[in-house]
Scaffold this motif. Structure first.
Motif, mmCIF file in Angstrom:
data_model
loop_
_atom_site.group_PDB
_atom_site.id
_atom_site.type_symbol
_atom_site.label_atom_id
_atom_site.label_comp_id
_atom_site.label_asym_id
_atom_site.label_seq_id
_atom_site.Cartn_x
_atom_site.Cartn_y
_atom_site.Cartn_z
ATOM 1 N N ARG A 121 0.894 -1.206 -0.038
ATOM 2 C CA ARG A 121 0.157 -0.007 0.155
ATOM 3 C C ARG A 121 0.854 1.185 -0.076
ATOM 4 N NH1 ARG A 121 -4.637 2.038 4.314
ATOM 5 N NH2 ARG A 121 -3.835 3.856 4.583
ATOM 6 N N LEU A 122 0.682 2.069 -0.930
ATOM 7 C CA LEU A 122 1.408 3.274 -0.884
ATOM 8 C C LEU A 122 0.359 4.504 -0.644
ATOM 9 C CD1 LEU A 122 3.035 3.044 -4.444
ATOM 10 C CD2 LEU A 122 3.911 2.473 -2.051
ATOM 11 N N ASP A 123 0.918 5.372 0.331
ATOM 12 C CA ASP A 123 0.227 6.699 0.776
ATOM 13 C C ASP A 123 0.999 7.843 0.473
ATOM 14 O OD1 ASP A 123 -1.670 5.928 3.660
ATOM 15 O OD2 ASP A 123 -0.682 4.356 2.495
ATOM 16 N N CYS A 124 0.150 8.742 0.340
ATOM 17 C CA CYS A 124 0.514 10.022 -0.299
ATOM 18 C C CYS A 124 -0.283 11.193 0.502
ATOM 19 C CB CYS A 124 0.420 10.505 -2.056
ATOM 20 S SG CYS A 124 0.725 11.960 -2.422
ATOM 21 N N ALA A 125 0.419 11.946 1.311
ATOM 22 C CA ALA A 125 -0.083 13.053 2.022
ATOM 23 C C ALA A 125 0.117 14.442 1.215
ATOM 24 C CB ALA A 125 0.513 12.850 3.249
ATOM 25 N N ALA A 126 -0.880 15.271 1.110
ATOM 26 C CA ALA A 126 -0.637 16.314 0.614
ATOM 27 C C ALA A 126 -0.747 17.656 1.572
ATOM 28 C CB ALA A 126 -1.493 16.861 -0.503
ATOM 29 N N SER A 127 0.286 18.617 1.438
ATOM 30 C CA SER A 127 0.177 19.720 2.543
ATOM 31 C C SER A 127 0.483 20.903 1.631
ATOM 32 C CB SER A 127 1.067 19.640 3.511
ATOM 33 O OG SER A 127 2.362 19.555 3.100
ATOM 34 N N GLY A 128 -0.016 22.250 2.428
ATOM 35 C CA GLY A 128 0.116 23.534 1.631
ATOM 36 C C GLY A 128 -1.133 23.840 1.113
ATOM 37 N N ARG A 129 -1.326 24.204 0.003
ATOM 38 C CA ARG A 129 -2.701 24.418 -0.802
ATOM 39 C C ARG A 129 -3.442 23.284 -1.121
ATOM 40 N NH1 ARG A 129 -2.686 29.618 -3.149
ATOM 41 N NH2 ARG A 129 -4.120 29.077 -4.888
ATOM 42 N N THR A 130 -4.064 22.823 -0.276
ATOM 43 C CA THR A 130 -4.592 21.312 -0.570
ATOM 44 C C THR A 130 -6.055 21.848 -0.937
ATOM 45 O OG1 THR A 130 -5.173 21.498 1.928
ATOM 46 C CG2 THR A 130 -3.454 20.136 1.142
ATOM 47 N N TRP A 131 -6.429 22.884 -1.073
ATOM 48 C CA TRP A 131 -7.777 23.225 -1.755
ATOM 49 C C TRP A 131 -7.542 23.099 -3.280
ATOM 50 C CZ3 TRP A 131 -5.236 26.518 1.336
ATOM 51 C CH2 TRP A 131 -4.409 27.847 0.603
ATOM 52 N N SER A 132 -6.366 23.178 -3.746
ATOM 53 C CA SER A 132 -6.066 23.117 -5.092
ATOM 54 C C SER A 132 -5.545 21.843 -5.468
ATOM 55 C CB SER A 132 -5.096 24.020 -5.468
ATOM 56 O OG SER A 132 -5.350 25.477 -5.394
ATOM 57 N N THR A 133 -6.513 20.697 -5.315
ATOM 58 C CA THR A 133 -5.974 19.499 -5.597
ATOM 59 C C THR A 133 -7.127 18.530 -6.230
ATOM 60 O OG1 THR A 133 -6.632 18.624 -3.217
ATOM 61 C CG2 THR A 133 -4.263 19.042 -3.554
ATOM 62 N N THR A 164 -6.409 21.852 -11.181
ATOM 63 C CA THR A 164 -7.536 22.438 -11.700
ATOM 64 C C THR A 164 -8.186 21.414 -12.454
ATOM 65 O OG1 THR A 164 -6.341 23.190 -13.716
ATOM 66 C CG2 THR A 164 -6.666 24.586 -12.175
ATOM 67 N N TYR A 165 -9.844 21.628 -13.057
ATOM 68 C CA TYR A 165 -10.410 20.649 -13.441
ATOM 69 C C TYR A 165 -9.915 20.165 -14.757
ATOM 70 C CZ TYR A 165 -14.265 18.461 -16.112
ATOM 71 O OH TYR A 165 -14.963 17.851 -16.844
ATOM 72 N N SER A 166 -10.053 18.945 -15.091
ATOM 73 C CA SER A 166 -9.507 18.245 -16.292
ATOM 74 C C SER A 166 -10.576 17.171 -16.349
ATOM 75 C CB SER A 166 -8.065 17.804 -16.213
ATOM 76 O OG SER A 166 -7.243 18.689 -15.683
ATOM 77 N N ASP A 167 -10.894 17.128 -17.925
ATOM 78 C CA ASP A 167 -11.388 15.743 -18.355
ATOM 79 C C ASP A 167 -10.630 14.632 -17.735
ATOM 80 O OD1 ASP A 167 -13.718 14.851 -20.537
ATOM 81 O OD2 ASP A 167 -12.139 13.224 -20.065
ATOM 82 N N ILE A 168 -11.501 13.459 -17.337
ATOM 83 C CA ILE A 168 -10.802 12.238 -16.715
ATOM 84 C C ILE A 168 -10.217 11.595 -17.738
ATOM 85 C CG2 ILE A 168 -12.777 10.795 -16.938
ATOM 86 C CD1 ILE A 168 -12.302 9.562 -14.168
ATOM 87 N N ARG A 169 -10.221 11.821 -18.941
ATOM 88 C CA ARG A 169 -9.702 11.051 -20.028
ATOM 89 C C ARG A 169 -8.215 11.652 -20.120
ATOM 90 N NH1 ARG A 169 -14.093 11.833 -24.503
ATOM 91 N NH2 ARG A 169 -14.334 13.523 -23.315
ATOM 92 N N SER A 170 -8.147 12.970 -19.587
ATOM 93 C CA SER A 170 -6.776 13.637 -19.641
ATOM 94 C C SER A 170 -5.783 13.193 -18.350
ATOM 95 C CB SER A 170 -6.795 14.947 -19.956
ATOM 96 O OG SER A 170 -7.216 15.465 -18.573
ATOM 97 N N LEU A 171 -6.490 12.450 -17.487
ATOM 98 C CA LEU A 171 -5.647 12.292 -16.217
ATOM 99 C C LEU A 171 -4.460 11.489 -16.404
ATOM 100 C CD1 LEU A 171 -8.428 12.469 -13.375
ATOM 101 C CD2 LEU A 171 -6.980 14.383 -14.241
ATOM 102 N N SER A 172 -4.519 10.572 -17.597
ATOM 103 C CA SER A 172 -3.278 9.594 -17.725
ATOM 104 C C SER A 172 -2.142 10.502 -18.263
ATOM 105 C CB SER A 172 -3.565 8.536 -18.533
ATOM 106 O OG SER A 172 -4.156 9.198 -20.178
ATOM 107 N N LEU A 173 -2.317 11.543 -18.638
ATOM 108 C CA LEU A 173 -1.287 12.453 -19.254
ATOM 109 C C LEU A 173 -0.323 13.019 -18.155
ATOM 110 C CD1 LEU A 173 -3.042 14.221 -22.066
ATOM 111 C CD2 LEU A 173 -1.939 11.944 -22.232
ATOM 112 N N PRO A 174 1.004 13.326 -18.190
ATOM 113 C CA PRO A 174 1.721 13.659 -17.048
ATOM 114 C C PRO A 174 1.848 15.068 -16.842
ATOM 115 C CG PRO A 174 3.164 13.416 -19.119
ATOM 116 C CD PRO A 174 1.709 12.974 -19.635
#
Length: 125
Positions: free
Chosen positions: A19-31, A100-110
């Motif tokens: 199991r991998l975990d990733c914790a975000a901090s800072g401007r977390t409203w922009s995730t 920011t918002y992206s079409d889910i189909r684009s989430l595989s792009l880096p």
């Protein structure tokens, strides 16, 4: 800025789980979306899985049915549960955030805005 810290990598035998975990901090409203990529030695970084703030998910074909991505918005964390691991899953795994918002189909792009430092996953045969 968003800071990302991954944890949970390690060495496991083929067929095992991690199991991998990733914790975000800072401007977390922009995730808007959080994702996982991986890079094996001598290979390009590749998409693994991603999840939107609304918890829509998308996976690479190579991990479908074996990996599960989940997200806890209250704790600003994303989790990658990896089962039935194979030696070809060996790589450094990176957590990433798209602000920011992206079409889910684009989430595989880096094209993600923030990246973690990576955590090593090694699967022995």
């Amino acid at each position: 800025q968003v800071q990302l810290v991954e944890s949970g990598g390690g060495l496991v035998q083929a067929g095992g789980s991690l199991r991998l975990d990733c914790a975000a901090s800072g401007r977390t409203w922009s995730t808007y979306a959080m994702g996982w990529f991986r890079q094996a030695p001598g290979k390009e970084r590749e998409f693994v899985a991603a999840i939107t703030y609304g918890k829509m998910t998308t996976y690479a074909n190579s991990v479908k049915g074996r990996f599960t991505i989940s997200r806890d918005n209250a704790r600003n964390t994303v989790i990658l549960q990896m089962n039935s691991l194979k030696p070809e899953d060996t790589a450094v795994y990176y957590c990433a955030v798209r602000a920011t918002y992206s079409d889910i189909r684009s989430l595989s792009l880096p094209e993600y805005d923030y990246w973690g430092q990576g955590t090593q996953v090694t699967v022995s045969s």
